[in-house]
Write an enzyme that holds these catalytic residues in place. Structure first.
Site, PDB file in Angstrom:
ATOM      1  N   LYS A 272      -5.141  14.233  -8.079  1.00  0.00           N
ATOM      2  CA  LYS A 272      -4.297  14.333  -6.908  1.00  0.00           C
ATOM      3  C   LYS A 272      -3.169  13.304  -6.952  1.00  0.00           C
ATOM      4  O   LYS A 272      -2.168  13.419  -6.262  1.00  0.00           O
ATOM      5  CB  LYS A 272      -5.141  14.089  -5.642  1.00  0.00           C
ATOM      6  CG  LYS A 272      -6.229  15.105  -5.427  1.00  0.00           C
ATOM      7  CD  LYS A 272      -7.095  14.683  -4.214  1.00  0.00           C
ATOM      8  CE  LYS A 272      -8.300  15.598  -4.104  1.00  0.00           C
ATOM      9  NZ  LYS A 272      -9.227  15.106  -3.040  1.00  0.00           N
ATOM     10  N   GLY A 273      -3.349  12.260  -7.762  1.00  0.00           N
ATOM     11  CA  GLY A 273      -2.473  11.086  -7.694  1.00  0.00           C
ATOM     12  C   GLY A 273      -0.997  11.341  -7.932  1.00  0.00           C
ATOM     13  O   GLY A 273      -0.148  10.649  -7.375  1.00  0.00           O
TER      14      GLY A 273
ATOM     15  N   GLU B 286       2.214  12.339 -14.350  1.00  0.00           N
ATOM     16  CA  GLU B 286       1.012  11.575 -13.994  1.00  0.00           C
ATOM     17  C   GLU B 286       1.405  10.412 -13.078  1.00  0.00           C
ATOM     18  O   GLU B 286       2.561   9.986 -13.054  1.00  0.00           O
ATOM     19  CB  GLU B 286       0.367  11.105 -15.312  1.00  0.00           C
ATOM     20  CG  GLU B 286      -0.890  10.306 -15.245  1.00  0.00           C
ATOM     21  CD  GLU B 286      -2.059  10.899 -14.461  1.00  0.00           C
ATOM     22  OE1 GLU B 286      -1.854  11.257 -13.286  1.00  0.00           O
ATOM     23  OE2 GLU B 286      -3.177  10.912 -14.998  1.00  0.00           O
ATOM     24  N   ASP B 287       0.435   9.889 -12.335  1.00  0.00           N
ATOM     25  CA  ASP B 287       0.743   8.769 -11.442  1.00  0.00           C
ATOM     26  C   ASP B 287       0.784   7.433 -12.187  1.00  0.00           C
ATOM     27  O   ASP B 287       1.699   6.638 -11.996  1.00  0.00           O
ATOM     28  CB  ASP B 287      -0.256   8.704 -10.262  1.00  0.00           C
ATOM     29  CG  ASP B 287      -1.723   8.676 -10.700  1.00  0.00           C
ATOM     30  OD1 ASP B 287      -2.005   8.778 -11.917  1.00  0.00           O
ATOM     31  OD2 ASP B 287      -2.596   8.556  -9.817  1.00  0.00           O
TER      32      ASP B 287
ATOM     33  N   ASP C 216      -3.330   3.892 -17.275  1.00  0.00           N
ATOM     34  CA  ASP C 216      -4.092   2.644 -17.176  1.00  0.00           C
ATOM     35  C   ASP C 216      -4.793   2.427 -18.525  1.00  0.00           C
ATOM     36  O   ASP C 216      -4.188   1.911 -19.470  1.00  0.00           O
ATOM     37  CB  ASP C 216      -5.051   2.808 -15.996  1.00  0.00           C
ATOM     38  CG  ASP C 216      -6.007   1.656 -15.786  1.00  0.00           C
ATOM     39  OD1 ASP C 216      -5.804   0.597 -16.370  1.00  0.00           O
ATOM     40  OD2 ASP C 216      -6.985   1.814 -15.026  1.00  0.00           O
TER      41      ASP C 216
ATOM     42  N   LYS D 222       0.505   0.762 -16.763  1.00  0.00           N
ATOM     43  CA  LYS D 222      -0.278  -0.482 -16.698  1.00  0.00           C
ATOM     44  C   LYS D 222      -0.703  -0.819 -18.125  1.00  0.00           C
ATOM     45  O   LYS D 222      -1.840  -0.567 -18.527  1.00  0.00           O
ATOM     46  CB  LYS D 222      -1.504  -0.227 -15.811  1.00  0.00           C
ATOM     47  CG  LYS D 222      -1.987  -1.423 -15.036  1.00  0.00           C
ATOM     48  CD  LYS D 222      -3.382  -1.165 -14.480  1.00  0.00           C
ATOM     49  CE  LYS D 222      -3.400  -0.711 -13.062  1.00  0.00           C
ATOM     50  NZ  LYS D 222      -4.788  -0.624 -12.498  1.00  0.00           N
TER      51      LYS D 222
ATOM     52  N   PHE E  30      -4.754  -3.371  -8.916  1.00  0.00           N
ATOM     53  CA  PHE E  30      -5.102  -2.035  -8.429  1.00  0.00           C
ATOM     54  C   PHE E  30      -4.080  -1.698  -7.348  1.00  0.00           C
ATOM     55  O   PHE E  30      -3.991  -2.377  -6.330  1.00  0.00           O
ATOM     56  CB  PHE E  30      -6.524  -2.010  -7.874  1.00  0.00           C
ATOM     57  CG  PHE E  30      -6.935  -0.635  -7.476  1.00  0.00           C
ATOM     58  CD1 PHE E  30      -7.362   0.286  -8.430  1.00  0.00           C
ATOM     59  CD2 PHE E  30      -6.866  -0.235  -6.145  1.00  0.00           C
ATOM     60  CE1 PHE E  30      -7.723   1.581  -8.064  1.00  0.00           C
ATOM     61  CE2 PHE E  30      -7.222   1.061  -5.776  1.00  0.00           C
ATOM     62  CZ  PHE E  30      -7.646   1.964  -6.742  1.00  0.00           C
ATOM     63  N   VAL E  31      -3.286  -0.680  -7.594  1.00  0.00           N
ATOM     64  CA  VAL E  31      -2.201  -0.342  -6.669  1.00  0.00           C
ATOM     65  C   VAL E  31      -2.529   0.929  -5.893  1.00  0.00           C
ATOM     66  O   VAL E  31      -3.280   1.782  -6.369  1.00  0.00           O
ATOM     67  CB  VAL E  31      -0.853  -0.186  -7.415  1.00  0.00           C
ATOM     68  CG1 VAL E  31      -0.384  -1.517  -7.972  1.00  0.00           C
ATOM     69  CG2 VAL E  31      -0.934   0.853  -8.523  1.00  0.00           C
TER      70      VAL E  31
ATOM     71  N   ASP F 189      -4.495   6.402  -4.575  1.00  0.00           N
ATOM     72  CA  ASP F 189      -5.431   6.211  -3.477  1.00  0.00           C
ATOM     73  C   ASP F 189      -6.378   5.046  -3.678  1.00  0.00           C
ATOM     74  O   ASP F 189      -6.558   4.544  -4.781  1.00  0.00           O
ATOM     75  CB  ASP F 189      -6.290   7.472  -3.308  1.00  0.00           C
ATOM     76  CG  ASP F 189      -7.338   7.595  -4.411  1.00  0.00           C
ATOM     77  OD1 ASP F 189      -6.962   7.474  -5.588  1.00  0.00           O
ATOM     78  OD2 ASP F 189      -8.531   7.787  -4.088  1.00  0.00           O
TER      79      ASP F 189
ATOM     80  N   ARG G   2      -2.651   7.608   0.006  1.00  0.00           N
ATOM     81  CA  ARG G   2      -1.736   8.402  -0.826  1.00  0.00           C
ATOM     82  C   ARG G   2      -0.424   8.663  -0.090  1.00  0.00           C
ATOM     83  O   ARG G   2       0.605   8.911  -0.703  1.00  0.00           O
ATOM     84  CB  ARG G   2      -2.363   9.755  -1.173  1.00  0.00           C
ATOM     85  CG  ARG G   2      -3.607   9.664  -2.031  1.00  0.00           C
ATOM     86  CD  ARG G   2      -3.980  11.059  -2.544  1.00  0.00           C
ATOM     87  NE  ARG G   2      -5.337  11.153  -3.022  1.00  0.00           N
ATOM     88  CZ  ARG G   2      -5.753  10.803  -4.242  1.00  0.00           C
ATOM     89  NH1 ARG G   2      -4.894  10.310  -5.114  1.00  0.00           N
ATOM     90  NH2 ARG G   2      -7.005  10.945  -4.597  1.00  0.00           N
TER      91      ARG G   2
HETATM   92  P1  5GP Z   1      -6.699   6.022 -17.184  1.00  0.00           P
HETATM   93  O1  5GP Z   1      -7.430   7.234 -17.687  1.00  0.00           O
HETATM   94  O2  5GP Z   1      -5.354   5.805 -17.847  1.00  0.00           O
HETATM   95  O3  5GP Z   1      -7.558   4.790 -17.228  1.00  0.00           O
HETATM   96  O4  5GP Z   1      -6.494   6.193 -15.641  1.00  0.00           O
HETATM   97  C1  5GP Z   1      -5.838   7.226 -15.118  1.00  0.00           C
HETATM   98  C2  5GP Z   1      -6.163   7.416 -13.656  1.00  0.00           C
HETATM   99  O5  5GP Z   1      -6.839   6.309 -13.055  1.00  0.00           O
HETATM  100  C3  5GP Z   1      -4.872   7.529 -12.928  1.00  0.00           C
HETATM  101  O6  5GP Z   1      -4.397   8.854 -12.965  1.00  0.00           O
HETATM  102  C4  5GP Z   1      -5.241   7.064 -11.536  1.00  0.00           C
HETATM  103  O7  5GP Z   1      -5.722   8.154 -10.790  1.00  0.00           O
HETATM  104  C5  5GP Z   1      -6.351   6.068 -11.756  1.00  0.00           C
HETATM  105  N1  5GP Z   1      -5.817   4.683 -11.679  1.00  0.00           N
HETATM  106  C6  5GP Z   1      -5.590   3.825 -12.695  1.00  0.00           C
HETATM  107  N2  5GP Z   1      -5.096   2.653 -12.244  1.00  0.00           N
HETATM  108  C7  5GP Z   1      -5.024   2.786 -10.891  1.00  0.00           C
HETATM  109  C8  5GP Z   1      -4.566   1.918  -9.847  1.00  0.00           C
HETATM  110  O8  5GP Z   1      -4.125   0.766 -10.025  1.00  0.00           O
HETATM  111  N3  5GP Z   1      -4.638   2.422  -8.580  1.00  0.00           N
HETATM  112  C9  5GP Z   1      -5.114   3.670  -8.285  1.00  0.00           C
HETATM  113  N4  5GP Z   1      -5.113   4.048  -7.020  1.00  0.00           N
HETATM  114  N5  5GP Z   1      -5.537   4.513  -9.260  1.00  0.00           N
HETATM  115  C10 5GP Z   1      -5.484   4.076 -10.545  1.00  0.00           C
END
Ligand code: 5GP
Length: 176
Positions: A44-45, A100-101, A104, A133, A154-155, A161, A167
């Site tokens: 949803k992000g 994508e949002d 990370d 990130k 963590f944002v 969210d 959101r």
């Molecule tokens: P990854 O697979 O790259 O570790 O993470 C991807 C997903 O983790 C993102 O699409 C997001 O939904 C969530 N995520 C990662 N970092 C953050 C953050 O700082 N805040 C929030 N709200 N979600 C995050």
């Protein structure tokens, strides 16, 4: 960690977000040069970012939505990507833009890029993320386009969210 609205500090304001999104959109418009694009918004992000971004894009465009999850209700990733709903049309020969949002650990981005390459022979595949990130990356992947860097915070807000909330904030915030 519990996050209350009154504890949030603004990291990127609504104005900063909109200015930067317009800049990144110009780069995308230059790259695609009027060719058709299938945008894939990762729910949803990314929904808030995607709806703002696509309004700047000036080529024939279709939007698809997929749903993945890796966080559950915590503030750290589970380290495993779950494909909650990943039904996609035929993407063979298409210019595909994943929206994508935040990247990370990079696990979600890598999962998606691999999934698309395994299932389709796309014309181009680009990954556009609102936030990057880099410091928490676990796999070797970089977004082709992104708006802003984030350090190890963590944002929330603007689609991102905390336990389903925040959101709807027009800015990106964090708890110190
Ligand atoms: P990854 O697979 O790259 O570790 O993470 C991807 C997903 O983790 C993102 O699409 C997001 O939904 C969530 N995520 C990662 N970092 C953050 C953050 O700082 N805040 C929030 N709200 N979600 C995050």
């Amino acid at each position: 960690m519990e996050i209350k609205l009154e504890d949030l500090k603004i990291l990127y304001s609504s104005e900063q977000l909109q200015t930067r999104i317009a800049e990144v959109s110009k780069e995308l418009n230059n790259f695609y040069n009027g060719e058709e694009v299938i945008a894939i918004c990762v729910l949803k992000g990314a929904v808030v970012f995607a709806t703002d971004l696509v309004r700047h894009l000036d080529m024939p465009l279709k939007i698809e939505f997929i749903r993945l999850s890796s966080y559950g209700s915590s503030t750290t990733t589970s380290g495993k990507v779950n494909a909650v709903d990943i039904k996609l049309p035929d993407l063979n020969g298409k210019n595909v833009l994943i929206i994508e949002d935040i990247v990370d650990t990079g696990l979600t981005a890598k999962f998606l890029v691999d999934f698309i390459h395994m299932n389709f022979h796309v014309k181009t595949l680009k990954f556009c993320s609102l936030l990057d990130k880099k410091i928490t990356r676990k796999v070797d992947i970089e977004p082709d386009y992104y708006c802003f860097d984030v350090d190890d915070k963590f944002v929330v807000g603007y689609g991102l969210d905390y336990d389903g909330y925040y959101r709807n904030l027009p800015y990106i915030g964090y708890k110190e």
